[in-house]
Design an enzyme around this catalytic site. Structure first.
Site, PDB file in Angstrom:
ATOM      1  N   GLY A   8      45.761 -65.592  32.909  1.00  0.00           N
ATOM      2  CA  GLY A   8      46.959 -65.000  33.513  1.00  0.00           C
ATOM      3  C   GLY A   8      47.532 -65.899  34.595  1.00  0.00           C
ATOM      4  O   GLY A   8      46.789 -66.424  35.432  1.00  0.00           O
ATOM      5  N   GLY A  10      50.363 -64.968  36.638  1.00  0.00           N
ATOM      6  CA  GLY A  10      51.214 -64.292  37.624  1.00  0.00           C
ATOM      7  C   GLY A  10      50.733 -64.730  39.007  1.00  0.00           C
ATOM      8  O   GLY A  10      49.912 -65.646  39.136  1.00  0.00           O
ATOM      9  N   GLY A  13      46.842 -64.769  39.338  1.00  0.00           N
ATOM     10  CA  GLY A  13      46.168 -65.898  38.695  1.00  0.00           C
ATOM     11  C   GLY A  13      46.436 -67.207  39.407  1.00  0.00           C
ATOM     12  O   GLY A  13      45.527 -68.023  39.594  1.00  0.00           O
ATOM     13  N   ASP A 207      46.127 -56.482  27.043  1.00  0.00           N
ATOM     14  CA  ASP A 207      45.151 -57.313  26.320  1.00  0.00           C
ATOM     15  C   ASP A 207      43.899 -57.550  27.151  1.00  0.00           C
ATOM     16  O   ASP A 207      42.771 -57.406  26.670  1.00  0.00           O
ATOM     17  CB  ASP A 207      45.700 -58.713  25.993  1.00  0.00           C
ATOM     18  CG  ASP A 207      47.088 -58.699  25.406  1.00  0.00           C
ATOM     19  OD1 ASP A 207      47.514 -57.661  24.896  1.00  0.00           O
ATOM     20  OD2 ASP A 207      47.733 -59.760  25.467  1.00  0.00           O
ATOM     21  N   HIS A 228      58.485 -45.439  38.459  1.00  0.00           N
ATOM     22  CA  HIS A 228      59.437 -45.832  39.500  1.00  0.00           C
ATOM     23  C   HIS A 228      60.656 -44.926  39.398  1.00  0.00           C
ATOM     24  O   HIS A 228      61.172 -44.713  38.297  1.00  0.00           O
ATOM     25  CB  HIS A 228      59.842 -47.298  39.337  1.00  0.00           C
ATOM     26  CG  HIS A 228      60.434 -47.864  40.581  1.00  0.00           C
ATOM     27  ND1 HIS A 228      61.682 -47.504  41.027  1.00  0.00           N
ATOM     28  CD2 HIS A 228      59.932 -48.716  41.505  1.00  0.00           C
ATOM     29  CE1 HIS A 228      61.932 -48.134  42.166  1.00  0.00           C
ATOM     30  NE2 HIS A 228      60.879 -48.875  42.485  1.00  0.00           N
ATOM     31  N   ARG A 265      56.718 -42.457  45.834  1.00  0.00           N
ATOM     32  CA  ARG A 265      57.370 -42.601  44.528  1.00  0.00           C
ATOM     33  C   ARG A 265      57.112 -41.431  43.589  1.00  0.00           C
ATOM     34  O   ARG A 265      57.994 -41.045  42.818  1.00  0.00           O
ATOM     35  CB  ARG A 265      56.884 -43.876  43.856  1.00  0.00           C
ATOM     36  CG  ARG A 265      57.465 -45.087  44.500  1.00  0.00           C
ATOM     37  CD  ARG A 265      56.997 -46.337  43.834  1.00  0.00           C
ATOM     38  NE  ARG A 265      57.649 -47.457  44.502  1.00  0.00           N
ATOM     39  CZ  ARG A 265      57.391 -48.726  44.251  1.00  0.00           C
ATOM     40  NH1 ARG A 265      56.482 -49.036  43.348  1.00  0.00           N
ATOM     41  NH2 ARG A 265      58.028 -49.672  44.889  1.00  0.00           N
ATOM     42  N   ARG A 270      59.435 -37.239  40.362  1.00  0.00           N
ATOM     43  CA  ARG A 270      59.401 -35.873  39.806  1.00  0.00           C
ATOM     44  C   ARG A 270      60.722 -35.149  40.063  1.00  0.00           C
ATOM     45  O   ARG A 270      61.255 -34.469  39.183  1.00  0.00           O
ATOM     46  CB  ARG A 270      58.228 -35.078  40.400  1.00  0.00           C
ATOM     47  CG  ARG A 270      56.895 -35.419  39.755  1.00  0.00           C
ATOM     48  CD  ARG A 270      55.840 -34.370  40.032  1.00  0.00           C
ATOM     49  NE  ARG A 270      55.446 -34.290  41.433  1.00  0.00           N
ATOM     50  CZ  ARG A 270      54.534 -35.077  41.995  1.00  0.00           C
ATOM     51  NH1 ARG A 270      53.929 -36.009  41.296  1.00  0.00           N
ATOM     52  NH2 ARG A 270      54.227 -34.941  43.263  1.00  0.00           N
ATOM     53  N   GLU A 349      47.058 -56.783  39.195  1.00  0.00           N
ATOM     54  CA  GLU A 349      47.313 -55.427  38.705  1.00  0.00           C
ATOM     55  C   GLU A 349      46.288 -55.006  37.659  1.00  0.00           C
ATOM     56  O   GLU A 349      46.052 -53.815  37.450  1.00  0.00           O
ATOM     57  CB  GLU A 349      48.743 -55.331  38.144  1.00  0.00           C
ATOM     58  CG  GLU A 349      49.168 -53.899  37.923  1.00  0.00           C
ATOM     59  CD  GLU A 349      50.620 -53.739  37.525  1.00  0.00           C
ATOM     60  OE1 GLU A 349      51.446 -54.613  37.862  1.00  0.00           O
ATOM     61  OE2 GLU A 349      50.933 -52.722  36.875  1.00  0.00           O
ATOM     62  N   ARG A 360      50.436 -45.927  44.376  1.00  0.00           N
ATOM     63  CA  ARG A 360      50.576 -47.172  45.142  1.00  0.00           C
ATOM     64  C   ARG A 360      51.843 -47.148  45.985  1.00  0.00           C
ATOM     65  O   ARG A 360      52.889 -46.697  45.531  1.00  0.00           O
ATOM     66  CB  ARG A 360      50.665 -48.362  44.182  1.00  0.00           C
ATOM     67  CG  ARG A 360      51.034 -49.659  44.855  1.00  0.00           C
ATOM     68  CD  ARG A 360      51.230 -50.761  43.851  1.00  0.00           C
ATOM     69  NE  ARG A 360      52.426 -50.613  43.066  1.00  0.00           N
ATOM     70  CZ  ARG A 360      53.571 -51.280  43.269  1.00  0.00           C
ATOM     71  NH1 ARG A 360      53.667 -52.151  44.257  1.00  0.00           N
ATOM     72  NH2 ARG A 360      54.610 -51.106  42.481  1.00  0.00           N
TER      73      ARG A 360
END
Ligand SMILES: Cc1cc2nc3c(=O)[nH]c(=O)nc-3n(C[C@H](O)[C@H](O)[C@H](O)COP(=O)(O)OP(=O)(O)OC[C@H]3O[C@@H](n4cnc5c(N)ncnc54)[C@H](O)[C@@H]3O)c2cc1C
Length: 534
Positions: A8, A10, A13, A207, A228, A265, A270, A349, A360
């Site tokens: 990874g 991102g 990584g 994955d 979100h 959030r 909701r 993540e 979060r």
């Protein structure tokens, strides 16, 4: 043989790679996409840190984060992240991240939901992109090796120790075995399972989670998916919380505000979803902020709204809806980024490091991925020194994956898995979404298990061997289905409402469930249960 391989590229990584890279340490970053295509580049709003203690403190940041977690996090872990936040920002600043500054030339901060303080540092509304570009520049400077367009298929496990990975070279269509003393999984989250109802990029297909689960790792709190509140209606492209942090309003069909926009959030999502479910429209109103402020603080949102919704946010109301956004669950790690498998680490993540719990706070993910990415890299490279148990042969995993890929070419193509993927996304949004209940979850489980049964009838149409994206997307779909089953089963078993997991048949938080759920494979059987939060 590498010392450290990282799956990874991102921000988690890349940060891990930079801190793993020492003199004489051989580090390799393996990634399905290119670093500049990782999910992190889409992070707009910012990264939290207490920089100036006149009005805020590390303790308040810790408390805000713990409160949002609804008791499913470890306060010491949160405190560790919050205490290190200032160093994290200063480090990013020192390597060149162009943080927006105020008139006194200090790093500027904005307000995010779930907190009363201005704590979120930002780079206009391109924060994640600037962080990734800067980290990638540093990796190039440090001569870190990259294998882009290479997909993790399986982790090599011998004697309960991770010894590397089997990866698929997407360009050449070949399988490779990469041996390593330490392996770090930084492959991102799983909210991409909600296809077409998610803010996530296409590559977030769980994955890393599936491969790690099959290798013997423990997944934790998988039922907690954050929605979100403000994604663009139809396209589901995110409009960052910073838009509300800068003073944007939420309006209902009668053009009335109906909730404090800066509540956590889950509550805001909701409130919006309820209205949309009654066939009402909900809007984000930014008009009163004025063009100058919009140009300065949210140029990206302005551009996205115009390109994807044909709305000029300085003049018009922007129709929005909630979308699946962030996965609180993941591979269970401790604060040192260690998993239950020797020499295997996880950060970003993809990991569940007991920090976000049931919900979060915006701005805490970028903070976590950089802060714990550093820890993962450092510990993985230290692990090299101790590890001497090398293997130098073609492993059973290699043979297994070679056979698997060949087998996939023989599957029939009676059912188009792209339609199934869309069906899965819709099913998840409707049945495993903002509101859940036993009946809907059970129906979703039946459908997912039926899809799983039919995988061998959903084979690829394109039988070419070189750069076969059809094959990659099929393997991704298998990973999504496997993890989808776990999300639903944990959601069924958590018979309460807590944070992002809201059940209208159990609308209250229950003490008996102040526990983390976990999933693991034991004797080829999926086991799901609860354990104390530690
Ligand atoms: C639109 C959006 C906006 C956001 N805004 C903010 C924000 O303002 N502040 C904040 O704190 N958080 C924000 N978040 C959350 C935050 O961006 C993510 O949690 C974070 O970027 C995840 O980073 P990562 O490094 O863990 O994973 P990613 O950036 O997702 O990178 C995962 C990497 O793993 C690779 N990979 C995946 N599977 C495989 C495989 N099988 N083989 C090889 N490689 C693989 C991918 O190619 C990629 O390189 C936002 C999220 C979204 C979706």
């Amino acid at each position: 043989m590498y010392d450290v391989i990282i799956i990874g590229s991102g921000a988690a990584g890349l940060t891990a790679a930079l801190s793993a890279q020492q003199k004489d340490t051989k580090v390799l970053v393996i990634s399905k996409t290119y670093p500049t295509h990782s999910q992190t580049v889409q992070a707009q709003g910012g990264i939290n840190a207490v920089l100036y203690e006149d009005d805020d403190s590390v303790d308040i940041h810790t408390e805000d984060t713990y409160k949002a977690s609804r008791g499913l996090a470890n306060k010491d872990n949160i405190n560790f992240m919050c205490k290190n936040a200032k160093d994290t920002i200063n480090w990013l600043d020192s390597i060149g991240v162009p943080f927006t500054r105020n008139n006194s030339n200090q790093i500027a901060q904005r307000k995010f939901g779930g907190t009363k303080k201005l704590r979120t540092c930002y780079s206009s509304d391109y924060t994640g992109l600037k962080i990734v570009h800067t980290l990638y520049d540093q990796c190039i400077k440090e001569n870190i090796n990259f294998l882009n367009e290479h997909m993790l298929l399986e982790l090599i496990i011998e004697n309960d120790t991770c010894k590397g990975a089997i990866i698929f070279d997407i360009q050449e269509g070949t399988i490779k075995e990469i041996l390593s003393k330490s392996t770090i999984i930084a492959s991102g989250g799983y909210a991409g399972i909600y296809s077409n109802h998610t803010t996530n990029s296409f590559s977030n297909t769980a994955d890393g989670l599936n491969c790690t689960l099959k290798a013997g790792a423990i997944l934790s709190n998988m039922e907690f998916v954050q929605f979100h509140p403000t994604a663009l209606e139809n396209s589901n492209i995110l409009v960052s919380e910073s838009a509300r942090g800068e003073g944007g309003f939420l309006l209902d069909e009668n053009k009335q505000r109906f909730i404090d926009e800066l509540k956590p959030r889950d509550e805001v999502a909701r409130a919006i979803y309820k209205r949309i479910n009654q066939d009402q429209k909900v809007y984000l109103d930014l008009r009163h902020l004025g063009l100058d402020k919009i140009n300065e603080t949210m140029p990206q949102e302005k551009r996205l709204a115009l390109e994807f919704s044909n709305v000029k946010i300085e003049e018009e109301l922007l129709p929005i809806n909630p979308a699946a956004h962030y996965s609180m669950g993941g591979i269970k790690t401790d604060i040192d980024s260690k998993t239950n498998i020797k020499s295997l680490y996880a950060c970003g993540e993809v990991a569940q490091a007991s920090i976000h719990g049931a919900n979060r706070l915006g701005g805490n993910s970028l903070l976590e991925i950089v802060t714990l990415g550093k820890i993962a890299g450092t510990n993985a490279s230290k692990n090299n020194i101790k590890s001497s148990n090398n293997i130098n042969k073609e492993t059973a995993s290699f043979t297994k994956q070679k056979n698997f890929i060949n087998e996939v070419y023989s599957y029939t193509n009676e059912i188009n898995f792209y339609y199934e993927k869309e069906k899965l996304g819709k099913l998840f949004f409707n049945n495993v979404g903002v509101f859940r209940n036993d009946e809907n979850l059970t129906l979703a489980l039946i459908d997912v298990l039926a899809m799983k049964q039919k995988i061998k009838q959903m084979g690829i149409q394109d039988k070419s061997r070189i750069y076969n994206k059809n094959l990659i997307e099929f393997i991704e779909f298998i990973n999504m289905i496997d993890i989808a089953e776990i999300i639903i089963k944990t959601a069924i078993q958590r018979k309460e409402s807590r944070g992002a997991h809201y059940r209208d048949d159990y609308p209250f938080e229950l003490n008996a469930y102040q526990k983390n759920s976990f999933a693991k494979i034991l004797n080829n059987e999926l086991q799901i249960d609860f354990e104390d939060v530690i």
